[in-house]
Write a protein that holds these residues in place. Structure first.
Motif, PDB file in Angstrom:
ATOM      1  N   ASP A  22     -30.798  -3.186   2.131  1.00  8.62           N
ATOM      2  CA  ASP A  22     -30.143  -4.146   3.003  1.00  8.62           C
ATOM      3  C   ASP A  22     -29.324  -3.376   4.017  1.00  8.62           C
ATOM      4  O   ASP A  22     -28.640  -2.413   3.651  1.00  8.62           O
ATOM      5  N   PRO A  23     -29.372  -3.738   5.287  1.00  8.73           N
ATOM      6  CA  PRO A  23     -28.619  -3.000   6.298  1.00  8.73           C
ATOM      7  C   PRO A  23     -27.141  -2.916   5.970  1.00  8.73           C
ATOM      8  O   PRO A  23     -26.459  -1.961   6.323  1.00  8.73           O
ATOM      9  N   TYR A  24     -26.643  -3.951   5.310  1.00 11.20           N
ATOM     10  CA  TYR A  24     -25.239  -4.017   4.902  1.00 11.20           C
ATOM     11  C   TYR A  24     -24.893  -2.878   3.972  1.00 11.20           C
ATOM     12  O   TYR A  24     -23.826  -2.308   4.023  1.00 11.20           O
ATOM     13  N   ALA A  25     -25.847  -2.536   3.103  1.00 11.33           N
ATOM     14  CA  ALA A  25     -25.607  -1.470   2.134  1.00 11.33           C
ATOM     15  C   ALA A  25     -26.076  -0.126   2.645  1.00 11.33           C
ATOM     16  O   ALA A  25     -25.630   0.912   2.191  1.00 11.33           O
ATOM     17  N   GLY A  26     -27.004  -0.121   3.593  1.00 13.71           N
ATOM     18  CA  GLY A  26     -27.600   1.140   4.008  1.00 13.71           C
ATOM     19  C   GLY A  26     -26.982   1.753   5.233  1.00 13.71           C
ATOM     20  O   GLY A  26     -27.360   2.854   5.624  1.00 13.71           O
ATOM     21  N   SER A  27     -26.064   1.080   5.885  1.00 18.30           N
ATOM     22  CA  SER A  27     -25.454   1.612   7.089  1.00 18.30           C
ATOM     23  C   SER A  27     -24.527   2.761   6.769  1.00 18.30           C
ATOM     24  O   SER A  27     -23.986   2.865   5.678  1.00 18.30           O
ATOM     25  N   PRO A 167     -13.286 -13.085  11.906  1.00 22.14           N
ATOM     26  CA  PRO A 167     -14.411 -12.154  11.811  1.00 22.14           C
ATOM     27  C   PRO A 167     -15.414 -12.378  12.937  1.00 22.14           C
ATOM     28  O   PRO A 167     -15.391 -13.429  13.603  1.00 22.14           O
ATOM     29  N   PRO A 168     -16.304 -11.424  13.182  1.00 19.11           N
ATOM     30  CA  PRO A 168     -17.338 -11.596  14.207  1.00 19.11           C
ATOM     31  C   PRO A 168     -18.296 -12.722  13.820  1.00 19.11           C
ATOM     32  O   PRO A 168     -18.354 -13.129  12.656  1.00 19.11           O
ATOM     33  N   LYS A 169     -19.047 -13.216  14.785  1.00 21.70           N
ATOM     34  CA  LYS A 169     -20.030 -14.255  14.536  1.00 21.70           C
ATOM     35  C   LYS A 169     -21.068 -13.747  13.535  1.00 21.70           C
ATOM     36  O   LYS A 169     -21.470 -12.592  13.570  1.00 21.70           O
ATOM     37  N   ASN A 170     -21.469 -14.619  12.636  1.00 19.56           N
ATOM     38  CA  ASN A 170     -22.466 -14.314  11.603  1.00 19.56           C
ATOM     39  C   ASN A 170     -21.967 -13.308  10.567  1.00 19.56           C
ATOM     40  O   ASN A 170     -22.765 -12.670   9.877  1.00 19.56           O
ATOM     41  N   SER A 171     -20.653 -13.156  10.472  1.00 17.47           N
ATOM     42  CA  SER A 171     -20.057 -12.282   9.456  1.00 17.47           C
ATOM     43  C   SER A 171     -19.014 -13.074   8.673  1.00 17.47           C
ATOM     44  O   SER A 171     -18.428 -14.029   9.188  1.00 17.47           O
ATOM     45  N   THR A 172     -18.770 -12.660   7.456  1.00 19.09           N
ATOM     46  CA  THR A 172     -17.788 -13.321   6.606  1.00 19.09           C
ATOM     47  C   THR A 172     -16.772 -12.302   6.114  1.00 19.09           C
ATOM     48  O   THR A 172     -17.145 -11.318   5.454  1.00 19.09           O
ATOM     49  N   PHE A 173     -15.510 -12.511   6.450  1.00 18.29           N
ATOM     50  CA  PHE A 173     -14.472 -11.621   5.955  1.00 18.29           C
ATOM     51  C   PHE A 173     -14.007 -12.120   4.591  1.00 18.29           C
ATOM     52  O   PHE A 173     -13.700 -13.306   4.421  1.00 18.29           O
ATOM     53  N   VAL A 174     -13.966 -11.232   3.626  1.00 17.33           N
ATOM     54  CA  VAL A 174     -13.606 -11.600   2.265  1.00 17.33           C
ATOM     55  C   VAL A 174     -12.318 -10.889   1.862  1.00 17.33           C
ATOM     56  O   VAL A 174     -12.198  -9.669   2.002  1.00 17.33           O
ATOM     57  N   SER A 175     -11.355 -11.654   1.377  1.00 13.70           N
ATOM     58  CA  SER A 175     -10.129 -11.095   0.807  1.00 13.70           C
ATOM     59  C   SER A 175      -9.663 -12.060  -0.270  1.00 13.70           C
ATOM     60  O   SER A 175      -9.223 -13.172   0.030  1.00 13.70           O
ATOM     61  N   ARG A 176      -9.800 -11.636  -1.521  1.00 10.49           N
ATOM     62  CA  ARG A 176      -9.441 -12.505  -2.635  1.00 10.49           C
ATOM     63  C   ARG A 176      -8.757 -11.726  -3.745  1.00 10.49           C
ATOM     64  O   ARG A 176      -9.039 -10.545  -3.962  1.00 10.49           O
ATOM     65  N   VAL A 177      -7.891 -12.433  -4.442  1.00 11.02           N
ATOM     66  CA  VAL A 177      -7.247 -11.911  -5.649  1.00 11.02           C
ATOM     67  C   VAL A 177      -7.619 -12.842  -6.791  1.00 11.02           C
ATOM     68  O   VAL A 177      -7.512 -14.060  -6.660  1.00 11.02           O
ATOM     69  N   VAL A 178      -8.065 -12.263  -7.894  1.00  9.12           N
ATOM     70  CA  VAL A 178      -8.455 -13.046  -9.067  1.00  9.12           C
ATOM     71  C   VAL A 178      -7.616 -12.575 -10.259  1.00  9.12           C
ATOM     72  O   VAL A 178      -7.890 -11.515 -10.833  1.00  9.12           O
ATOM     73  N   PRO A 179      -6.574 -13.321 -10.634  1.00  8.79           N
ATOM     74  CA  PRO A 179      -5.745 -12.912 -11.775  1.00  8.79           C
ATOM     75  C   PRO A 179      -6.537 -12.845 -13.069  1.00  8.79           C
ATOM     76  O   PRO A 179      -7.359 -13.724 -13.353  1.00  8.79           O
ATOM     77  N   ILE A 180      -6.284 -11.800 -13.837  1.00 12.55           N
ATOM     78  CA  ILE A 180      -6.916 -11.624 -15.143  1.00 12.55           C
ATOM     79  C   ILE A 180      -5.963 -12.045 -16.256  1.00 12.55           C
ATOM     80  O   ILE A 180      -6.365 -12.603 -17.268  1.00 12.55           O
ATOM     81  N   GLY A 181      -4.680 -11.780 -16.075  1.00  8.83           N
ATOM     82  CA  GLY A 181      -3.683 -12.140 -17.081  1.00  8.83           C
ATOM     83  C   GLY A 181      -2.289 -11.919 -16.549  1.00  8.83           C
ATOM     84  O   GLY A 181      -2.094 -11.300 -15.498  1.00  8.83           O
ATOM     85  N   THR A 182      -1.301 -12.448 -17.261  1.00  4.36           N
ATOM     86  CA  THR A 182       0.092 -12.306 -16.850  1.00  4.36           C
ATOM     87  C   THR A 182       0.941 -11.802 -18.010  1.00  4.36           C
ATOM     88  O   THR A 182       0.564 -11.922 -19.178  1.00  4.36           O
ATOM     89  N   SER A 183       2.096 -11.237 -17.671  1.00  4.85           N
ATOM     90  CA  SER A 183       3.032 -10.759 -18.681  1.00  4.85           C
ATOM     91  C   SER A 183       4.455 -10.991 -18.179  1.00  4.85           C
ATOM     92  O   SER A 183       4.777 -10.638 -17.035  1.00  4.85           O
ATOM     93  N   SER A 207     -24.644  -8.460   8.463  1.00  6.49           N
ATOM     94  CA  SER A 207     -25.741  -7.504   8.638  1.00  6.49           C
ATOM     95  C   SER A 207     -25.315  -6.260   9.404  1.00  6.49           C
ATOM     96  O   SER A 207     -25.902  -5.195   9.244  1.00  6.49           O
ATOM     97  N   ASN A 208     -24.286  -6.377  10.235  1.00  7.79           N
ATOM     98  CA  ASN A 208     -23.829  -5.222  11.014  1.00  7.79           C
ATOM     99  C   ASN A 208     -22.537  -4.619  10.472  1.00  7.79           C
ATOM    100  O   ASN A 208     -21.908  -3.792  11.130  1.00  7.79           O
TER     101      ASN A 208
END
Length: 271
Positions: A22-27, A167-183, A207-208
């Motif tokens: 995939d170009p995304y992985a091969g660039s 983000p640019p057209k046809n691109s998706t910017f991802v920024s997430r936090v997924v809690p696993i546990g708390t103390s 793709s770019n």
């Protein structure tokens, strides 16, 4: 919010990743990824230093008042029914109105980590709104200007975003936090120290893209205050890990990541 080389990946771990055709992985992305991830890390460090300086002496301030926080031995606290109804309100898209209990503080910290690790932090107006909702007035005032400087147009461009955080057209910017546990490290009627162990995702799916979505593991500790009928952040800090050994999962294509981001929403945590 700052995954990158700090993943703790070793060269051996990297060789185990099976990248798709995939170009995304091969660039040729390595250099760009390292530079942008390093900058994200720097931004995080700057913010934490500012918060630490601003609130280092708050414990001696008369504003603290109330009972002294009782330090407790960190221990596993699995999610379980508390008998208290989950929050039923949202402010700026973030759950609010948490119970005035240790479990309520844990739920607040988890939800706040999710909000602060979201793409909303990369856009000025939504970032300002989050600061006003999640932090104490003093903390919000201290951080707002500093974060505006940190999330400069130059920084956003390094992340592949325009000056407005889009983000640019046809691109998706991802920024997430997924809690696993708390103390819960300390708790009193008007204050709590809660650590959230989480995994984070950040990067551009497209793709770019030269900055693919990668993951990290961190622990985010929140110094919370009971203020205005809810838990608010007075200060916070992060550290890397603990991170598990990377598995042999096949890396997804850019289209798969974009589709997953659109199809799977985030979680609301309530105990």
């Amino acid at each position: 919010m700052s995954p990158g080389d700090e993943h703790g990946y070793t060269d051996t771990a990297r060789t185990r990743l099976r990248l798709p055709e995939d170009p995304y992985a091969g660039s040729p992305r390595r250099g760009t990824r390292n530079s942008s991830r390093g900058l994200v890390t720097v931004v995080g460090v700057v913010v934490l230093l500012i918060a630490a300086i601003a609130f280092a002496n708050r414990g001696d301030s008369p504003k603290d008042g109330g009972a002294k926080a009782r330090t407790v031995e960190p221990q596993a606290a699995p999610t379980a029914p508390s008998g208290t109804k989950p929050v039923g309100t949202k402010t700026t898209g973030v759950p609010t109105g948490f119970a005035h209990t240790a479990q309520g503080a844990q739920s607040a910290a988890s939800n706040y980590a999710v909000a602060l690790g979201s793409t909303s932090m990369f856009r000025r107006d939504s970032r300002h709104a989050l600061l006003q909702v999640l932090y104490t007035p003093d903390a919000a005032a201290t951080l707002q200007g500093s974060l505006d400087k940190a999330f400069s147009a130059e920084f956003l461009a390094r992340m592949g975003l325009d000056a407005e955080g889009n983000p640019p057209k046809n691109s998706t910017f991802v920024s997430r936090v997924v809690p696993i546990g708390t103390s819960v490290h300390a708790y009193a009627d008007d204050k709590a120290e809660v650590a959230v162990w989480y995994t984070g995702l950040i990067g551009m799916a497209g793709s770019n893209s030269t900055d693919p979505v990668t993951s990290s593991w961190k622990t985010w500790t929140f110094d919370l205050r009971w203020s205005g009928g809810d838990w608010k952040i007075a200060a916070d800090s992060q550290k890397n890990g603990p991170a598990p050994v990377p598995g042999d999962d096949k890396a997804a294509t850019s289209d798969e990541i974009s589709k997953a981001t659109e199809e799977y929403g985030g979680f609301t945590y309530a105990r």
